[in-house]
Motif scaffolding. Structure first.
Motif: not given
Length: 331
Positions: A29, A31-33, A36-40
Motif C-alpha cells: 500500500k 500512500t502519498n504523504t 494522503n491518497e493511497s494506491s496498491n
C-alpha cells in the motif's frame, strides 16, 4: 516374518509455511504523504517501474506491506491433501509429522552472525500459526525442541538405514542429501531414493529467468557434506570465510573436491583449505552476541561442521579435531 511398515517422516515446517503463504495475497500500500491518497501495487518492483523517469523525493510516499489471508479452512484442506499425496507417493503405511519448537542448538553456535538470522526479518504468513495448530491437533504433529526438524528427519532416516527398514525422510532441504537412508523430495523426485555411503557431487545446470544458463553444485552422501562444509549456505546464513574475508564460491569447492575418491582425501582437502583461510594460531573475531573470541582453526571448522551436519541420533556429536586425527590427517 511380517514385513515392517513403510513410514514417511515429514518436515511439517515446509508444508505449513508453503500452504499458509499460498493462501494469502500480498500487496504493498503506497500512500502519498501530501494528499494522503493511497494506491496498491503487487510489489516494490511494480512501484519502481511506475515511478521510472520521475523525480520523486524519498519522503513523498509511505510504503506498507499488506497481507490478505483466505479463510483458514482452505489452508487446512490443502494440508490434508498435501499429506495424503506424500503418503501415496512414498507408498507409506503411515506418516510422522514434525514441527520446529524452541531452543534450536544451532542458534547458540557463536557464529559472526546468528544462524538463520534473517528469518526474524521476513514477513510470516498470517495463517502460519493456525496451520501449525491444525497439524498438531488434527494430524498428530509433534513439536521438536532443541533441534531442527531436519535433524529429526535425519535421525529417523538413519534408524531406517541401520535397521534395514523403509523410513523415508520427506523434505526439500538439500542438507538431507547427505544423510544415510531413504529420502523423498516432493519438488525434485518422482519416488523415494536410497542414499548411503561416500556419495558424489555434480553440477546441475538450469536456464534462469533471464534466459542464461547457471550451474549449482549438488550432491549426495558424505561427499556432499564435505562440500557444504566449504561453501556454507546463504539460505541458513552461514559462510566459513566471513571471518577471514575471503571470497570462496561453491564452484571452488566443487573444483577442489570433485576429483577426490575417499573420505581421507576430502577431509585432508577441507583441513588444508581452512588452514589456508586461517593460518594464524589465534583467530580473533566478534560473535553475533558481541563477545570477543580468540579461537583456533579447529574451533572455526567445528562451528561450520555443526551448522551443516544433520544428527544421526539424539545427542549425536562429533569432535572435528579428533575425527581428523582418527583418519590419519597430520595436523
Amino acid at each position: 516374518m511380517s514385513k515392517s511398515k513403510t513410514i514417511a517422516v515429514i518436515d511439517g515446517d515446509e508444508i505449513a509455511f508453503q500452504i499458509a503463504a499460498a493462501c494469502e495475497e500480498r500487496l504493498i500500500k503506497v500512500t502519498n504523504t501530501i494528499n494522503n491518497e493511497s494506491s496498491n501495487f503487487k510489489h516494490r518492483t511494480e512501484l519502481k517501474k511506475f515511478l521510472a523517469g520521475l523525480e520523486v523525493p524519498e519522503d513523498f510516499f509511505v510504503v506498507e506491506d499488506v497481507q490478505i489471508a483466505e479463510e483458514a479452512h482452505k489452508a487446512f484442506h490443502s494440508v490434508k491433501v498435501s499429506l495424503e499425496k506424500i503418503k501415496a507417493s512414498c507408498k507409506a503405511d503411515e506418516i510422522e509429522l514434525y514441527l520446529s519448537g524452541k531452543d534450536n542448538f544451532r542458534d547458540f553456535i557463536p557464529l559472526p552472525k546468528r544462524y538463520k538470522w534473517d528469518r526474524d526479518e521476513k514477513i510470516k504468513p498470517l495463517l502460519l500459526k493456525q496451520v501449525r495448530q491444525y497439524m498438531i491437533q488434527h494430524k498428530n504433529a509433534k513439536v521438536v525442541d532443541g533441534y531442527e526438524v531436519d535433524d529429526v528427519v535425519s535421525t529417523r532416516m538413519y534408524t531406517g538405514w541401520k535397521e534395514k527398514k523403509k523410513i523415508i525422510g520427506v523434505t526439500t532441504d538439500k542438507d538431507a542429501m547427505g544423510n544415510n537412508g531413504w529420502l523423498y523430495n516432493p519438488d525434485k523426485m518422482t519416488e523415494p531414493e536410497f542414499i548411503e555411503g561416500f556419495g558424489e557431487i555434480w553440477l546441475e545446470t538450469k536456464v534462469n529467468a533471464k534466459g542464461k544458463e547457471e550451474s549449482k553444485v549438488r550432491g549426495k552422501g558424505r561427499k556432499w557434506g564435505y562440500t557444504q562444509w566449504l561453501m556454507g549456505d546463504p539460505t541458513d546464513c552461514y559462510n566459513p570465510t566471513v571471518i577471514c574475508k575471503v571470497r570462496y564460491g561453491e564452484k571452488s569447492a566443487y573444483k577442489l573436491l570433485e576429483p577426490l575418491q575417499t573420505d581421507k582425501e576430502c577431509l585432508q582437502a577441507v583441513y588444508n583449505q581452512y588452514k589456508e583461510w586461517y593460518p594464524e594460531d589465534i583467530i580473533k573475531y566478534i560473535d553475533w552476541e558481541g563477545n570477543e573470541r580468540e579461537v583456533d582453526v579447529f574451533f572455526i571448522m567445528q562451528m561450520y561442521f555443526d551448522c551443516y551436519r544433520m544428527r544421526r541420533w539424539e545427542n549425536d556429536t562429533v569432535d572435528v579435531k579428533q575425527m581428523l586425527i582418527k583418519v590419519g590427517i597430520e595436523l
